[in-house]
Design a protein around this motif. Sequence first.
Motif, mmCIF file in Angstrom:
data_model
loop_
_atom_site.group_PDB
_atom_site.id
_atom_site.type_symbol
_atom_site.label_atom_id
_atom_site.label_comp_id
_atom_site.label_asym_id
_atom_site.label_seq_id
_atom_site.Cartn_x
_atom_site.Cartn_y
_atom_site.Cartn_z
ATOM 1 N N PRO A 132 -4.355 10.135 -17.366
ATOM 2 C CA PRO A 132 -3.738 8.999 -16.671
ATOM 3 C C PRO A 132 -3.111 9.450 -15.359
ATOM 4 N N VAL A 133 -3.315 8.654 -14.324
ATOM 5 C CA VAL A 133 -2.659 8.894 -13.036
ATOM 6 C C VAL A 133 -1.799 7.665 -12.785
ATOM 7 N N PRO A 134 -0.540 7.670 -13.232
ATOM 8 C CA PRO A 134 0.278 6.456 -13.259
ATOM 9 C C PRO A 134 0.692 5.975 -11.879
ATOM 10 N N GLY A 135 1.055 4.699 -11.859
ATOM 11 C CA GLY A 135 1.502 4.075 -10.618
ATOM 12 C C GLY A 135 1.959 2.661 -10.888
ATOM 13 N N LEU A 173 0.809 -1.216 0.000
ATOM 14 C CA LEU A 173 0.000 0.000 0.000
ATOM 15 C C LEU A 173 0.843 1.267 0.000
ATOM 16 N N GLU A 174 2.136 1.158 0.338
ATOM 17 C CA GLU A 174 3.005 2.331 0.284
ATOM 18 C C GLU A 174 3.247 2.803 -1.146
ATOM 19 N N ASP A 175 2.851 1.988 -2.113
ATOM 20 C CA ASP A 175 3.006 2.382 -3.514
ATOM 21 C C ASP A 175 1.868 3.270 -4.003
ATOM 22 N N THR A 227 0.240 6.596 -4.685
ATOM 23 C CA THR A 227 0.860 7.904 -4.852
ATOM 24 C C THR A 227 0.002 9.004 -4.235
ATOM 25 N N PRO A 228 0.624 10.078 -3.782
ATOM 26 C CA PRO A 228 -0.151 11.208 -3.256
ATOM 27 C C PRO A 228 -1.146 11.760 -4.267
ATOM 28 N N ARG A 229 -0.758 11.790 -5.523
ATOM 29 C CA ARG A 229 -1.666 12.304 -6.554
ATOM 30 C C ARG A 229 -2.898 11.423 -6.683
ATOM 31 N N ALA A 230 -2.685 10.098 -6.668
ATOM 32 C CA ALA A 230 -3.823 9.180 -6.764
ATOM 33 C C ALA A 230 -4.772 9.377 -5.593
ATOM 34 N N ALA A 245 -6.226 -3.926 -8.849
ATOM 35 C CA ALA A 245 -4.834 -3.656 -8.512
ATOM 36 C C ALA A 245 -4.088 -3.241 -9.772
ATOM 37 N N GLY A 246 -3.120 -2.367 -9.616
ATOM 38 C CA GLY A 246 -2.276 -1.980 -10.737
ATOM 39 C C GLY A 246 -2.905 -0.946 -11.651
ATOM 40 N N THR A 247 -2.392 -0.886 -12.863
ATOM 41 C CA THR A 247 -2.833 0.106 -13.843
ATOM 42 C C THR A 247 -4.027 -0.403 -14.636
#
Length: 282
Positions: free
Chosen positions: A111-114, A17-19, A21-24, A86-88
């Motif tokens: 797109p809000v990548p991660g 869950l640390e992955d 992103t603040p933007r997401a 989960a994921g993109t």
Amino acid sequence: MSDAGTLYVVATPIGNLEDMTPRALRILSEADLIAAEDTRHSGKLLRHFGIGTKTEAIHEHNERSQVPRLVEILKGGKSIAFITDAGTPLVSDPGFLLVRAARQAGIRVVPVPGACAAIAALSAAGLPSDRFVFEGFPPAKSAARRAVFEKLREDGRTLIFYESPHRILESLKDMSEVFGGAREAVLARELTKQFETLHAGTLVELLAWVGRDTNQQLGEFVILIHGVPRVEQEAMDEEAGRVLRILLDELPVSQAAALAARITGLKKNLLYDYALGIKQEP
């Protein structure tokens, strides 16, 4: 369509869950609606981060029927954040129909990548990453699966597949037989999770390794296979051609190619084809 809303395609963690992103987190909090592949699954993620945005389900079974209504919501000026389990999104996940319809309607898609399991695996595999192809999940039935592998057998790019735990052994067996057991590969399992594993070896070695350990047959898999080396790396040079011509004066094509391979270190098949061309010269 200046008053229309925005469709955000938001990547979420594939395990850790640390992955996230603040933007997401900001987009999911500010959106008018979150369209989720599984609202129950995503609900746990949203509650963990204290996000109370309304959610609706959009998945492979209802995407076609839901898309027109969601596009109308976007046309009305509302923003929608789309997430999958989960994921993109859209990478072996639903969402293509929604994104396509939104773009055709002139709606802004952002797109809000991660996290993405395929790219995460490639980044740590140690296989060539300048050229690669993502093939998603192979077909469930062996005959169809092998047919897909046959089409990719001579591909020079690194091949990336997803696979499920109940088919991992069968897929590795088919890969070993079609691509050749000596083909270099990497098996990535449970990426970013507690039992994350990246194991490199030949396909036959990976098959044996997974077969011996039932723990390695559990979880979510990414399989990466080294592509066929580019032919130009073994291009005929002037000296190899000279050697081959001398041998062809005394030996049949097959023997000349075999001896030339021993002398030059080039592959016999490459030299054999070159010899055939020499024989056809006027």
